[in-house]
Design a protein around this motif. Structure first.
Motif, PDB file in Angstrom:
ATOM      1  N   TRP A 423      74.144  30.183  97.857  1.00 45.58           N
ATOM      2  CA  TRP A 423      73.480  29.604  98.969  1.00 45.58           C
ATOM      3  C   TRP A 423      72.123  30.246  99.380  1.00 45.58           C
ATOM      4  O   TRP A 423      72.084  31.180 100.267  1.00 45.58           O
ATOM      5  N   ASP A 425      67.546  29.941  98.761  1.00 40.07           N
ATOM      6  CA  ASP A 425      66.414  29.008  98.796  1.00 40.07           C
ATOM      7  C   ASP A 425      65.919  28.876  97.333  1.00 40.07           C
ATOM      8  O   ASP A 425      66.351  29.502  96.414  1.00 40.07           O
ATOM      9  N   ALA A 426      64.842  28.147  97.340  1.00 44.88           N
ATOM     10  CA  ALA A 426      64.412  27.956  95.708  1.00 44.88           C
ATOM     11  C   ALA A 426      63.815  29.219  95.114  1.00 44.88           C
ATOM     12  O   ALA A 426      63.691  29.327  93.975  1.00 44.88           O
ATOM     13  N   LEU A 429      66.552  31.328  94.163  1.00 49.37           N
ATOM     14  CA  LEU A 429      67.215  30.918  92.812  1.00 49.37           C
ATOM     15  C   LEU A 429      66.404  30.962  91.589  1.00 49.37           C
ATOM     16  O   LEU A 429      66.793  31.291  90.481  1.00 49.37           O
ATOM     17  N   LYS A 430      64.803  30.939  91.629  1.00 50.56           N
ATOM     18  CA  LYS A 430      64.114  31.133  90.511  1.00 50.56           C
ATOM     19  C   LYS A 430      64.196  32.419  90.076  1.00 50.56           C
ATOM     20  O   LYS A 430      64.367  32.804  88.797  1.00 50.56           O
ATOM     21  N   SER A 433      67.847  33.005  88.269  1.00 51.32           N
ATOM     22  CA  SER A 433      68.120  32.059  87.224  1.00 51.32           C
ATOM     23  C   SER A 433      68.200  32.699  85.797  1.00 51.32           C
ATOM     24  O   SER A 433      68.835  32.385  84.918  1.00 51.32           O
ATOM     25  N   LEU A 462      75.398  24.457  94.333  1.00 43.60           N
ATOM     26  CA  LEU A 462      74.180  24.759  95.158  1.00 43.60           C
ATOM     27  C   LEU A 462      73.989  23.744  96.520  1.00 43.60           C
ATOM     28  O   LEU A 462      74.929  22.831  96.234  1.00 43.60           O
ATOM     29  N   SER A 464      71.640  21.537  98.604  1.00 41.85           N
ATOM     30  CA  SER A 464      70.344  20.712  98.457  1.00 41.85           C
ATOM     31  C   SER A 464      69.502  21.334  99.810  1.00 41.85           C
ATOM     32  O   SER A 464      68.317  21.302  99.916  1.00 41.85           O
ATOM     33  N   LEU A 467      68.298  24.691  99.601  1.00 40.11           N
ATOM     34  CA  LEU A 467      67.180  24.554  98.450  1.00 40.11           C
ATOM     35  C   LEU A 467      66.016  24.110  98.771  1.00 40.11           C
ATOM     36  O   LEU A 467      64.792  24.054  98.526  1.00 40.11           O
ATOM     37  N   ARG A 473      63.993  21.692  92.157  1.00 36.18           N
ATOM     38  CA  ARG A 473      64.182  22.982  92.792  1.00 36.18           C
ATOM     39  C   ARG A 473      65.330  23.926  91.832  1.00 36.18           C
ATOM     40  O   ARG A 473      65.507  25.094  92.244  1.00 36.18           O
ATOM     41  N   ILE A 474      65.935  23.193  90.478  1.00 35.28           N
ATOM     42  CA  ILE A 474      67.025  23.838  90.000  1.00 35.28           C
ATOM     43  C   ILE A 474      66.118  24.380  88.729  1.00 35.28           C
ATOM     44  O   ILE A 474      65.954  23.174  87.750  1.00 35.28           O
ATOM     45  N   LEU A 484      75.291  20.122  92.531  1.00 37.18           N
ATOM     46  CA  LEU A 484      74.633  20.371  93.609  1.00 37.18           C
ATOM     47  C   LEU A 484      75.105  19.490  94.862  1.00 37.18           C
ATOM     48  O   LEU A 484      75.514  18.186  94.576  1.00 37.18           O
TER      49      LEU A 484
END
Length: 600
Positions: A423, A425-426, A429-430, A433, A462, A464, A467, A473-474, A484
């Motif tokens: 849970w 944000d982008a 997550l980056k 990853s 995830l 959206s 995100l 964004r993934i 997602l």
């Protein structure tokens, strides 16, 4: 007995159909109109000035009934409370469900056969096929029908009680067999009549004979300008009067139509909330005290919509489709219409997927004081009902230092049998990853019987909404393991549906900065405009507008670019009820995706 069950079943179908009825029909309205161009008595005076304070109404509160109340003379406030509960909930003054007979000889004892189910919250009635639940407000009941198929003199309190108990109207005619014959005590009868006399008895605040006023709510820490530009332009277009409605409204009675008489100019106020959320309620009350509005339209604030939702519920102000991913999940919601349940819907959909997959559990990662924490709380509530699955929380530290990330990776490896819910944000997550790609996404489930051992794919779930986007964004390194939750239209569908909004914005010279936000705002304006087109004469009641929106035709859904399968219904407050689960298979095409529609 078989005949009895058949009649009861038939009645249940028709009763349900009444609850799913259409807009207030013309023939229903014609029954109570004295002349083709007369206004209801309370509308002739209306609200003379939009600068005035909201009209004062008798305060109708829930009253804790005392044992002595059944034998004493209740006050007007107590009578109104009794009548309101009986009308809306079907609960009598004694606290038990109302009972009586229907279809001539079928006895019932159920709170579901309340007045609101068929005659609606406004009292302006409904229709299903040829079955009409007529208007039952004071100005309809206490004057006669001089035209139409059911002519009758005006009701009195005594003849109205007789109609409720015996099914005989003021002219001595039998009411439709589907109209229940209630067994009412004296206090129940007096309470219900008192409430009917106050039901839609005066025009709602924020409207006068020339104007109807709306407001949109924003907070000072969001970029709401794309939404505001669209709203201002839409209201400007609405007031261009290309068909000269003001002149049509003032023509002689032969040329005037009911919709022409209902014409009002639209006015828009911007309520900007500043400072801490704890001060928002006072600011809202000050705005409303200075300038009452008929309804709120669209809107955008940081965080959840709860402060505005609570304000609207307590003051009975409609709020039409605010732009929020965190709506209030309130089973008693009457006045706020949302696009969907937002993050709550996404977490429900993920939880349903995990149950179907027979996963051992989930480790959820989120950042405190963010939308991700809201999702984690909802997820925890859902998992609390499951005794066979494990849920582990992993709140991210304020800074994702190397040691913290390594610790998270270690925990994910140790709990290899658990799926992962991110849970985040982008940006988060980056950062995560590259480490997530080191994990094994094949889990072996061992059994005492080797032949029953299985392997399951481990997934990363995830949101959206959190995100802020979809495929873009993934990160590619984890995309093929991701599922997602996406409560919006898929990219191709969005592009097709957004074409109308795109053309309108370009023609008006408005920059397309936030397509999803601008598409939602445009649709909110369309819904409100369509509902107001159904207003006839002076039926500017907030409850009636909400009921009209509930019954807007399904073809309106093609204009909603953002949410799939949009539709309202009686009592429904979320436009879209489902959510896509999107997967990204290991294919050469980077934009290839598979989507499954799910309604949890």
């Amino acid at each position: 007995m078989r005949k009895f069950r058949g009649v009861l079943f038939l009645f249940s179908i028709i009763s349900t159909a009444l609850c799913l009825s259409c807009n207030l029909p013309q023939e229903n309205q014609s029954r109570i109109e004295q002349s083709p161009h007369s206004l209801p008595p309370q509308q002739s005076s209306g609200v003379d000035s939009l600068q005035s304070s909201p009209p004062s109404k008798p305060e109708i509160k829930s009253v804790q009934l005392k044992p002595s109340l059944m034998t004493s003379k209740p006050s007007k406030t107590e009578l109104l409370a009794i009548g309101k509960r009986l009308y809306k909930e079907g609960i009598t003054a004694s606290g038990f469900p109302i009972h009586g007979t229907v279809a001539e000889d079928v006895e019932f004892k159920s709170s579901q056969l309340n007045c609101q189910s068929c005659h609606r919250n406004s009292g302006l009635g409904s229709q299903e096929g040829e079955v009409v639940a007529p208007i039952i407000t004071r100005w309809a009941l206490y004057r006669g029908n001089r035209s139409g198929p059911r002519k009758r003199p005006a009701y009195t309190d005594a003849t109205l009680i007789r109609a409720l108990k015996e099914g005989i109207d003021s002219g001595g005619n039998a009411l439709d067999p589907l109209m229940p014959r209630y067994k009412l005590s004296e206090i129940d009868g007096k309470g219900l009549i008192a409430y009917l006399k106050e039901l839609s008895a005066e025009a709602s605040p924020g409207v006068n004979k020339d104007e109807i006023r709306f407001a949109t709510v924003i907070s000072d820490d969001v970029d709401a300008q794309p939404m505001l530009d669209l709203l201002v332009q839409y209201f400007k277009d609405k007031n261009n009067e290309l068909r000269n409605p003001r002149a049509r409204k003032g023509r002689g009675s032969f040329f005037r139509r009911q919709v022409d008489l209902a014409y009002r100019k639209w006015r828009l106020d911007i309520w900007k909330l500043k400072g801490p959320r704890s001060t928002w309620r006072d600011q809202l009350e000050k705005y409303y005290e200075d300038q009452p509005v008929f309804a709120l339209i669209s809107g955008m604030v940081s965080g959840d919509w709860q402060p505005i939702h609570k304000f609207c519920e307590e003051l009975s102000i409609p709020s039409v489709l605010p732009n929020t991913n965190s709506p209030s999940i309130d089973k008693n919601n009457q006045y706020t219409l949302y696009f969907s349940k937002g993050i709550h819907l996404e977490t429900q959909t993920v939880f349903s997927s995990i149950k179907r997959k027979k996963s051992k559990g989930v480790i959820q990662v989120f950042r405190p004081n963010s939308p991700g924490e809201e999702a984690a709380k909802i997820f925890s509530q859902l998992f609390s009902k499951s005794k066979t699955r494990t849920l582990k929380d992993w709140p991210l530290q304020p800074e994702n230092n190397k040691a913290a990330v390594e610790e998270l990776l270690k925990a994910l490896k140790e709990n290899h049998e658990l799926d992962i819910a991110l849970w985040v944000d982008a940006n988060d997550l980056k950062k995560l990853s590259s480490k997530l790609s080191e994990l094994s996404f094949k889990t072996h489930i061992l059994s005492k019987n080797p032949s029953q051992s299985t392997s399951l794919n481990r997934h990363i779930y995830l949101s959206s909404s959190i995100l802020g986007g979809m495929t873009d964004r993934i990160p590619p390194s984890i995309k093929r393991h991701a599922i997602l939750a996406h409560p919006y239209c898929l990219p191709e569908d969005f592009s097709l549906r957004f074409a109308r909004v795109d053309t309108w914005l370009k023609n008006k010279g408005i920059e397309i900065r936030q397509p999803k936000l601008q598409a939602q705002t445009y649709f909110a304006c369309m819904v409100l405009g369509e509902a107001l087109m159904h207003v006839r004469f002076g039926y500017y009641y907030r409850e009636f507008i909400l009921e009209t929106i509930e019954h807007l035709p399904s073809r309106m859904g093609i204009f909603c670019a953002t949410h799939p399968a949009p539709s309202f219904g009686p009592g429904q407050r979320y436009l879209s009820k489902g959510c896509y689960l999107v997967t990204f298979p290991k294919l050469k095409e980077s934009d290839q995706l598979f989507a499954t529609w799910s309604v949890p």
